[in-house]
Design a protein around this motif. Structure first.
Motif, PDB file in Angstrom:
ATOM      1  N   ALA A 161      -2.267   5.874   9.247  1.00 63.21           N
ATOM      2  CA  ALA A 161      -2.445   4.473   9.618  1.00 63.21           C
ATOM      3  C   ALA A 161      -1.397   4.135  10.661  1.00 63.21           C
ATOM      4  O   ALA A 161      -0.420   4.874  10.859  1.00 63.21           O
ATOM      5  CB  ALA A 161      -2.307   3.558   8.403  1.00 63.21           C
ATOM      6  N   SER A 162      -1.575   3.016  11.335  1.00 59.61           N
ATOM      7  CA  SER A 162      -0.578   2.573  12.300  1.00 59.61           C
ATOM      8  C   SER A 162       0.705   2.204  11.576  1.00 59.61           C
ATOM      9  O   SER A 162       0.715   1.982  10.353  1.00 59.61           O
ATOM     10  CB  SER A 162      -1.102   1.370  13.087  1.00 59.61           C
ATOM     11  N   VAL A 163       1.790   2.091  12.323  1.00 56.52           N
ATOM     12  CA  VAL A 163       3.067   1.751  11.704  1.00 56.52           C
ATOM     13  C   VAL A 163       3.018   0.353  11.087  1.00 56.52           C
ATOM     14  O   VAL A 163       3.846   0.023  10.235  1.00 56.52           O
ATOM     15  CB  VAL A 163       4.219   1.841  12.725  1.00 56.52           C
ATOM     16  N   ASN A 164       2.067  -0.465  11.512  1.00 58.82           N
ATOM     17  CA  ASN A 164       1.915  -1.806  10.943  1.00 58.82           C
ATOM     18  C   ASN A 164       0.873  -1.846   9.827  1.00 58.82           C
ATOM     19  O   ASN A 164       0.579  -2.927   9.313  1.00 58.82           O
ATOM     20  CB  ASN A 164       1.516  -2.804  12.039  1.00 58.82           C
ATOM     21  N   GLY A 165       0.354  -0.679   9.491  1.00 57.10           N
ATOM     22  CA  GLY A 165      -0.731  -0.638   8.516  1.00 57.10           C
ATOM     23  C   GLY A 165      -0.374   0.073   7.230  1.00 57.10           C
ATOM     24  O   GLY A 165      -1.221   0.753   6.634  1.00 57.10           O
ATOM     25  N   MET A 166       0.851  -0.093   6.765  1.00 53.31           N
ATOM     26  CA  MET A 166       1.258   0.607   5.551  1.00 53.31           C
ATOM     27  C   MET A 166       0.472   0.125   4.334  1.00 53.31           C
ATOM     28  O   MET A 166       0.165   0.901   3.429  1.00 53.31           O
ATOM     29  CB  MET A 166       2.761   0.421   5.328  1.00 53.31           C
ATOM     30  N   ARG A 167       0.149  -1.142   4.294  1.00 51.10           N
ATOM     31  CA  ARG A 167      -0.643  -1.640   3.165  1.00 51.10           C
ATOM     32  C   ARG A 167      -2.057  -1.062   3.202  1.00 51.10           C
ATOM     33  O   ARG A 167      -2.634  -0.735   2.159  1.00 51.10           O
ATOM     34  CB  ARG A 167      -0.679  -3.160   3.152  1.00 51.10           C
ATOM     35  N   THR A 168      -2.617  -0.940   4.385  1.00 47.31           N
ATOM     36  CA  THR A 168      -3.939  -0.321   4.524  1.00 47.31           C
ATOM     37  C   THR A 168      -3.903   1.111   4.020  1.00 47.31           C
ATOM     38  O   THR A 168      -4.807   1.562   3.299  1.00 47.31           O
ATOM     39  CB  THR A 168      -4.386  -0.350   5.991  1.00 47.31           C
ATOM     40  N   LEU A 169      -2.848   1.839   4.367  1.00 45.64           N
ATOM     41  CA  LEU A 169      -2.690   3.215   3.925  1.00 45.64           C
ATOM     42  C   LEU A 169      -2.567   3.287   2.410  1.00 45.64           C
ATOM     43  O   LEU A 169      -3.195   4.124   1.750  1.00 45.64           O
ATOM     44  CB  LEU A 169      -1.456   3.822   4.595  1.00 45.64           C
ATOM     45  N   GLY A 170      -1.757   2.409   1.838  1.00 47.34           N
ATOM     46  CA  GLY A 170      -1.586   2.401   0.385  1.00 47.34           C
ATOM     47  C   GLY A 170      -2.881   2.111  -0.349  1.00 47.34           C
ATOM     48  O   GLY A 170      -3.219   2.786  -1.341  1.00 47.34           O
ATOM     49  N   HIS A 171      -3.632   1.110   0.108  1.00 45.38           N
ATOM     50  CA  HIS A 171      -4.902   0.781  -0.549  1.00 45.38           C
ATOM     51  C   HIS A 171      -5.897   1.934  -0.430  1.00 45.38           C
ATOM     52  O   HIS A 171      -6.662   2.210  -1.362  1.00 45.38           O
ATOM     53  CB  HIS A 171      -5.492  -0.483   0.063  1.00 45.38           C
ATOM     54  N   HIS A 172      -5.891   2.611   0.709  1.00 48.61           N
ATOM     55  CA  HIS A 172      -6.785   3.763   0.888  1.00 48.61           C
ATOM     56  C   HIS A 172      -6.475   4.862  -0.115  1.00 48.61           C
ATOM     57  O   HIS A 172      -7.389   5.430  -0.742  1.00 48.61           O
ATOM     58  CB  HIS A 172      -6.647   4.299   2.316  1.00 48.61           C
ATOM     59  N   ILE A 173      -5.195   5.167  -0.289  1.00 46.33           N
ATOM     60  CA  ILE A 173      -4.810   6.199  -1.252  1.00 46.33           C
ATOM     61  C   ILE A 173      -5.188   5.759  -2.669  1.00 46.33           C
ATOM     62  O   ILE A 173      -5.673   6.564  -3.478  1.00 46.33           O
ATOM     63  CB  ILE A 173      -3.313   6.510  -1.122  1.00 46.33           C
ATOM     64  N   SER A 174      -4.989   4.492  -2.975  1.00 50.26           N
ATOM     65  CA  SER A 174      -5.385   3.978  -4.289  1.00 50.26           C
ATOM     66  C   SER A 174      -6.866   4.213  -4.545  1.00 50.26           C
ATOM     67  O   SER A 174      -7.265   4.635  -5.645  1.00 50.26           O
ATOM     68  CB  SER A 174      -5.084   2.481  -4.385  1.00 50.26           C
TER      69      SER A 174
ATOM     70  N   ARG B  73       0.709  12.703   3.359  1.00 51.69           N
ATOM     71  CA  ARG B  73       0.158  13.869   2.670  1.00 51.69           C
ATOM     72  C   ARG B  73       0.381  13.629   1.184  1.00 51.69           C
ATOM     73  O   ARG B  73       1.503  13.376   0.748  1.00 51.69           O
ATOM     74  CB  ARG B  73       0.876  15.145   3.114  1.00 51.69           C
ATOM     75  N   TYR B  74      -0.697  13.675   0.399  1.00 54.30           N
ATOM     76  CA  TYR B  74      -0.541  13.351  -1.020  1.00 54.30           C
ATOM     77  C   TYR B  74      -1.401  14.272  -1.878  1.00 54.30           C
ATOM     78  O   TYR B  74      -2.431  14.807  -1.433  1.00 54.30           O
ATOM     79  CB  TYR B  74      -0.877  11.884  -1.298  1.00 54.30           C
ATOM     80  N   GLU B  75      -0.944  14.469  -3.127  1.00 55.45           N
ATOM     81  CA  GLU B  75      -1.621  15.343  -4.081  1.00 55.45           C
ATOM     82  C   GLU B  75      -1.620  14.669  -5.457  1.00 55.45           C
ATOM     83  O   GLU B  75      -0.610  14.083  -5.868  1.00 55.45           O
ATOM     84  CB  GLU B  75      -0.910  16.688  -4.177  1.00 55.45           C
ATOM     85  N   LEU B  76      -2.740  14.784  -6.155  1.00 55.80           N
ATOM     86  CA  LEU B  76      -2.882  14.241  -7.498  1.00 55.80           C
ATOM     87  C   LEU B  76      -3.105  15.384  -8.468  1.00 55.80           C
ATOM     88  O   LEU B  76      -3.959  16.251  -8.235  1.00 55.80           O
ATOM     89  CB  LEU B  76      -4.067  13.264  -7.551  1.00 55.80           C
ATOM     90  N   PHE B  77      -2.358  15.383  -9.575  1.00 54.23           N
ATOM     91  CA  PHE B  77      -2.431  16.473 -10.545  1.00 54.23           C
ATOM     92  C   PHE B  77      -2.816  15.960 -11.925  1.00 54.23           C
ATOM     93  O   PHE B  77      -2.381  14.881 -12.349  1.00 54.23           O
ATOM     94  CB  PHE B  77      -1.082  17.195 -10.643  1.00 54.23           C
TER      95      PHE B  77
ATOM     96  N   VAL C  68       4.444   2.650   0.276  1.00 55.79           N
ATOM     97  CA  VAL C  68       3.097   3.090  -0.049  1.00 55.79           C
ATOM     98  C   VAL C  68       2.938   3.351  -1.546  1.00 55.79           C
ATOM     99  O   VAL C  68       1.950   2.932  -2.163  1.00 55.79           O
ATOM    100  CB  VAL C  68       2.733   4.344   0.769  1.00 55.79           C
ATOM    101  N   ALA C  69       3.889   4.042  -2.151  1.00 53.73           N
ATOM    102  CA  ALA C  69       3.771   4.372  -3.574  1.00 53.73           C
ATOM    103  C   ALA C  69       3.761   3.100  -4.426  1.00 53.73           C
ATOM    104  O   ALA C  69       3.045   3.029  -5.434  1.00 53.73           O
ATOM    105  CB  ALA C  69       4.911   5.288  -4.006  1.00 53.73           C
ATOM    106  N   ASN C  70       4.519   2.093  -4.034  1.00 54.75           N
ATOM    107  CA  ASN C  70       4.520   0.835  -4.778  1.00 54.75           C
ATOM    108  C   ASN C  70       3.157   0.155  -4.712  1.00 54.75           C
ATOM    109  O   ASN C  70       2.675  -0.415  -5.701  1.00 54.75           O
ATOM    110  CB  ASN C  70       5.586  -0.115  -4.230  1.00 54.75           C
ATOM    111  N   ILE C  71       2.536   0.204  -3.545  1.00 53.05           N
ATOM    112  CA  ILE C  71       1.214  -0.394  -3.376  1.00 53.05           C
ATOM    113  C   ILE C  71       0.202   0.316  -4.262  1.00 53.05           C
ATOM    114  O   ILE C  71      -0.602  -0.315  -4.955  1.00 53.05           O
ATOM    115  CB  ILE C  71       0.786  -0.336  -1.898  1.00 53.05           C
TER     116      ILE C  71
END
Length: 437
Positions: free
Chosen positions: A141-154, A122-126, A62-65
């Motif tokens: 996100a689902s276990v198959n949706g890590m890219r979806t999760l990463g893009h959402h956080i972005s 769970r994420y925090e921005l400072f 996720v962090a890489n995405i």
């Protein structure tokens, strides 16, 4: 319309559409991402690798995405994890002095946990200078949706810092071309904005051109030559159902959706000359919007949804015009060279982007609609098909790189560039999808 041919012959116009896609070999479905130029004014940010609890799926991190998304925008300069002094995952582990010493303006930390078939982040921005948390959320996100999760956080991080919604969860449509059994194979594909998770939506031995997204992101309009002549289709992405909406005599090209998704702009030559029409999709009723001896084509709605930009050679060569409302006298927008075509406005009404010829090269340029100032944004020399991100902060276009056609993403001011080439071969005709809530 091609950059090198501008003629009143309808046969030549159709041939020009085909020429927009050049034959290559071996195009694969997924795009690669490659940084080609950074932005000097980009904000330094650290996206710390997220801690993991439980059986987190291997593969995409996720962090890489998030790191790659923010870098692609051209507005951020992420720090490599190898240069970080520590890897915190929560507020109490963040030592702001260390991050200031590294010259960082923002730091994002987080933790992933497994909950059945879901992964919870769970994420925090400072803000490092203010030592203040400016974003703190959870997302799943689902276990198959890590890219979806990463893009959402972005998207959330981008909006928290800039005040503008992120566009990393959106989609791209584009065309690839290879050969199969000695014959051309055109493919309409849809991927994540970073070129990942590509899916082939249509495959044909005949050209496919000009994909255009509906406002709800559920349909694509495009031009296909599968019957031997250009026709406009609408493609339902969820079901794969296709509907032919324009198959008139002569040219049927350049579809563009209205803001409400109920009508399409298109170029038709059914009455002898290439003119711009609006089609109401429910009734198939046509309204002729231009009526001129010149070629009028490549229409798109302006940010208000009432006026249109289009390309016309009524001044002797292709230039961008704006028609404030149906029937109004078009106003010429571009003057800086003898060739300006394929207008794409931003979502604010401030700029219109287009293909611009300077000497023998073709670049992407923009004109400030308030003062008429023109700026050439690209340094490559064979650029075409610009498409603006739905938040107006990025631009994607097709260009040549090392003999191959690739897609390149730049910031809207031209300050950074990232290439998205196919693994091999040709990729072009990008269309940036809408933000879908």
């Amino acid at each position: 319309m091609t950059k090198r041919t501008w003629t009143t012959s309808h046969k030549a116009l159709a041939a020009a559409l085909v020429a927009l896609i050049m034959l290559a070999t071996g195009a694969r479905a997924e795009l690669l991402i490659r940084i080609t130029e950074g932005a000097d004014a980009a904000l330094p940010i650290s996206v710390v690798p997220f801690a993991e609890n439980g059986a987190i799926p291997p593969g995409d991190k996720v962090a890489n995405i998030v790191r790659d998304d923010l870098a692609m925008s051209g507005e951020f300069r992420p720090l490599s994890p190898e240069k970080m002094l520590s890897l915190p995952s929560r507020r109490e582990e963040v030592y702001f002095r260390d991050w200031r010493m590294l010259g960082q303006r923002y730091v994002l930390v987080g933790e992933l946990s497994r909950n059945g078939d879901r992964v919870v982040a769970r994420y925090e921005l400072f803000d490092v200078n203010q030592e203040k948390r400016i974003l703190g959320e959870t997302a799943a996100a689902s276990v198959n949706g890590m890219r979806t999760l990463g893009h959402h956080i972005s998207d959330k991080v981008y909006e928290a810092i800039t005040g503008v919604p992120g566009a990393f969860s959106t989609k791209l449509a584009y065309i690839t071309l290879d050969t199969f059994n000695g014959k051309p194979r055109y493919r309409l594909q849809v991927s994540d904005v970073d070129g990942k998770r590509a899916r082939i939506r249509l495959e044909s031995q005949e050209p496919i051109l000009s994909p255009a997204w509906s406002p709800d992101g559920k349909r694509l309009a495009y031009v296909s030559f599968e019957t031997g002549k250009p026709a406009i289709y609408i493609h339902e992405l969820s079901s794969g159902q296709r509907t032919k909406v324009a198959d008139f005599k002569g040219l049927n090209s350049a579809p563009a959706w209205s803001e409400d998704g109920r009508s399409l702009l298109m170029t038709l030559s059914k009455d002898g000359n290439a003119e711009i029409y609006r089609m109401e999709l429910a009734s198939r009723q046509l309204t002729k919007l231009t009526n001129h001896w010149a070629i009028d084509t490549e229409a798109t709605y302006d940010h208000s949804g009432d006026g249109i930009f289009f390309t016309s050679d009524r001044s002797g060569g292709p230039q961008i015009y704006h028609m404030k409302s149906p029937g109004a006298e078009p106003r010429r927008i571009t003057f800086g060279s003898r060739y300006n075509a394929r207008p794409r406005p931003d979502n604010t009404g401030d700029y219109v982007y287009y293909v611009h010829q300077r000497n023998s090269a073709f670049h992407i340029a923009r004109t400030n609609l308030k003062n008429g100032e023109e700026t050439v944004l690209t340094r490559t020399e064979s650029d075409e098909s610009p498409s603006v991100s739905p938040n107006g902060r990025m631009l994607i276009y097709a260009t040549k790189q090392g003999g191959d056609s690739v897609l390149t993403v730049i910031s809207a001011d031209g300050g950074a560039a990232y290439s998205l080439p196919a693994s091999e071969g040709d990729v072009r005709e990008p269309a940036w999808g809408p933000i879908v809530n």
